[in-house]
Motif scaffolding. Sequence first.
Motif, PDB file in Angstrom:
ATOM      1  N   SER A  52       0.815  -1.222   0.000  1.00  0.00           N
ATOM      2  CA  SER A  52       0.000   0.000   0.000  1.00  0.00           C
ATOM      3  C   SER A  52       0.845   1.266   0.000  1.00  0.00           C
ATOM      4  CB  SER A  52      -0.930  -0.003   1.214  1.00  0.00           C
ATOM      5  OG  SER A  52      -0.186  -0.173   2.414  1.00  0.00           O
ATOM      6  N   LEU A  55       1.268   3.309  -3.209  1.00  0.00           N
ATOM      7  CA  LEU A  55       0.104   3.967  -3.810  1.00  0.00           C
ATOM      8  C   LEU A  55      -0.084   5.401  -3.319  1.00  0.00           C
ATOM      9  CD1 LEU A  55      -2.369   0.954  -3.491  1.00  0.00           C
ATOM     10  CD2 LEU A  55      -1.208   1.713  -5.552  1.00  0.00           C
ATOM     11  N   TYR A  59      -3.278   8.919  -4.140  1.00  0.00           N
ATOM     12  CA  TYR A  59      -4.257   9.608  -3.298  1.00  0.00           C
ATOM     13  C   TYR A  59      -3.689  10.836  -2.591  1.00  0.00           C
ATOM     14  CZ  TYR A  59      -2.170   6.838   0.512  1.00  0.00           C
ATOM     15  OH  TYR A  59      -1.308   6.259   1.402  1.00  0.00           O
ATOM     16  N   PHE A 182      -3.445  -3.477  -6.884  1.00  0.00           N
ATOM     17  CA  PHE A 182      -4.370  -2.588  -6.180  1.00  0.00           C
ATOM     18  C   PHE A 182      -4.995  -1.580  -7.136  1.00  0.00           C
ATOM     19  CE2 PHE A 182      -2.570  -3.773  -1.994  1.00  0.00           C
ATOM     20  CZ  PHE A 182      -3.763  -3.918  -1.298  1.00  0.00           C
ATOM     21  N   THR A 183      -4.199  -1.048  -8.039  1.00  0.00           N
ATOM     22  CA  THR A 183      -4.731  -0.061  -8.981  1.00  0.00           C
ATOM     23  C   THR A 183      -5.822  -0.650  -9.849  1.00  0.00           C
ATOM     24  OG1 THR A 183      -2.578   1.066  -9.045  1.00  0.00           O
ATOM     25  CG2 THR A 183      -4.124   1.521 -10.830  1.00  0.00           C
ATOM     26  N   TYR A 186      -9.043  -1.278  -7.643  1.00  0.00           N
ATOM     27  CA  TYR A 186      -9.840  -0.117  -7.267  1.00  0.00           C
ATOM     28  C   TYR A 186     -10.504   0.525  -8.485  1.00  0.00           C
ATOM     29  CZ  TYR A 186      -7.880   4.540  -8.370  1.00  0.00           C
ATOM     30  OH  TYR A 186      -7.527   5.717  -8.967  1.00  0.00           O
ATOM     31  N   ALA A 194      -9.998   8.266  -5.883  1.00  0.00           N
ATOM     32  CA  ALA A 194      -8.815   8.060  -5.061  1.00  0.00           C
ATOM     33  C   ALA A 194      -9.164   7.876  -3.585  1.00  0.00           C
ATOM     34  CB  ALA A 194      -7.844   9.230  -5.236  1.00  0.00           C
ATOM     35  N   LEU A 197      -9.828   4.362  -2.967  1.00  0.00           N
ATOM     36  CA  LEU A 197      -8.597   3.578  -2.964  1.00  0.00           C
ATOM     37  C   LEU A 197      -8.050   3.453  -1.548  1.00  0.00           C
ATOM     38  CD1 LEU A 197      -6.180   2.172  -4.318  1.00  0.00           C
ATOM     39  CD2 LEU A 197      -5.187   4.442  -4.697  1.00  0.00           C
TER      40      LEU A 197
END
Length: 244
Positions: A52, A55, A59, A182-183, A186, A194, A197
Amino acid sequence: MAVGPGGREGGMAVGPHGGEVAMCTQAFVARVVRGRWFMLFASMLVLPASGSMYLFPIYSKELRLTLGYNQQTLNTISFFKDLGSNVGIRSGLVHEVAPSWATLLIGAGMNLVGYLMIYLTLTARIAAPPVWLMCLYMWAGANALNFANTGVLVPCLKNFPESRGFVLGLQKGFIGISSAIFTQLYLAIYGDDAKSLVLLIAWLPAIVYIFFMHTMRVMPYNRHFDSGVANKQPFFYCLYISIE
């Protein structure tokens, strides 16, 4: 039941100690789930859920727009993210006195609390915290990665001592592709949002950690070597499957 070659009945397999084990039974499934190869498979699901911290650039713009942070404040929060993800001595100390499942459970709790509080802040469900508290949330969520890494890598390396290099390289590779996973998740579930996310990286890793935490343990087994060389073919198969 049909009799197969060699006089063995169909649906039977040879166990690790020479005995026959019935296939597709509850006992056989339990033996597979408790085996070290299933633990390796479970680690390939836990570690991709542990990236995570990669990422944050996605966000961070929401932190700027929603909370009015400037670039200097974002840099401070990012520093605590990096601090949490790179300082793993706490997870190592915990693992010295606690089993792997407890280490993963702590990681799940830290991940859920840290990122969930960030999500609640972004969606205005709670009052905007001071910067130091936001840094603490980010540090807790990022530090959960170390607990997941320790709870997974240590038992895997101990269960495959003759193939530590292959195991370590394969598993660290799965952490590297976690941001791409993850991208895509989401975008498929929440669309281009975002804020959602942050919610995804709060609940999904926690569920994965808890689901597989009892699988991660050191287990005794009879080491078999072929002329003193460990069999590395299964690890190549795992690599081929992950690439496909």
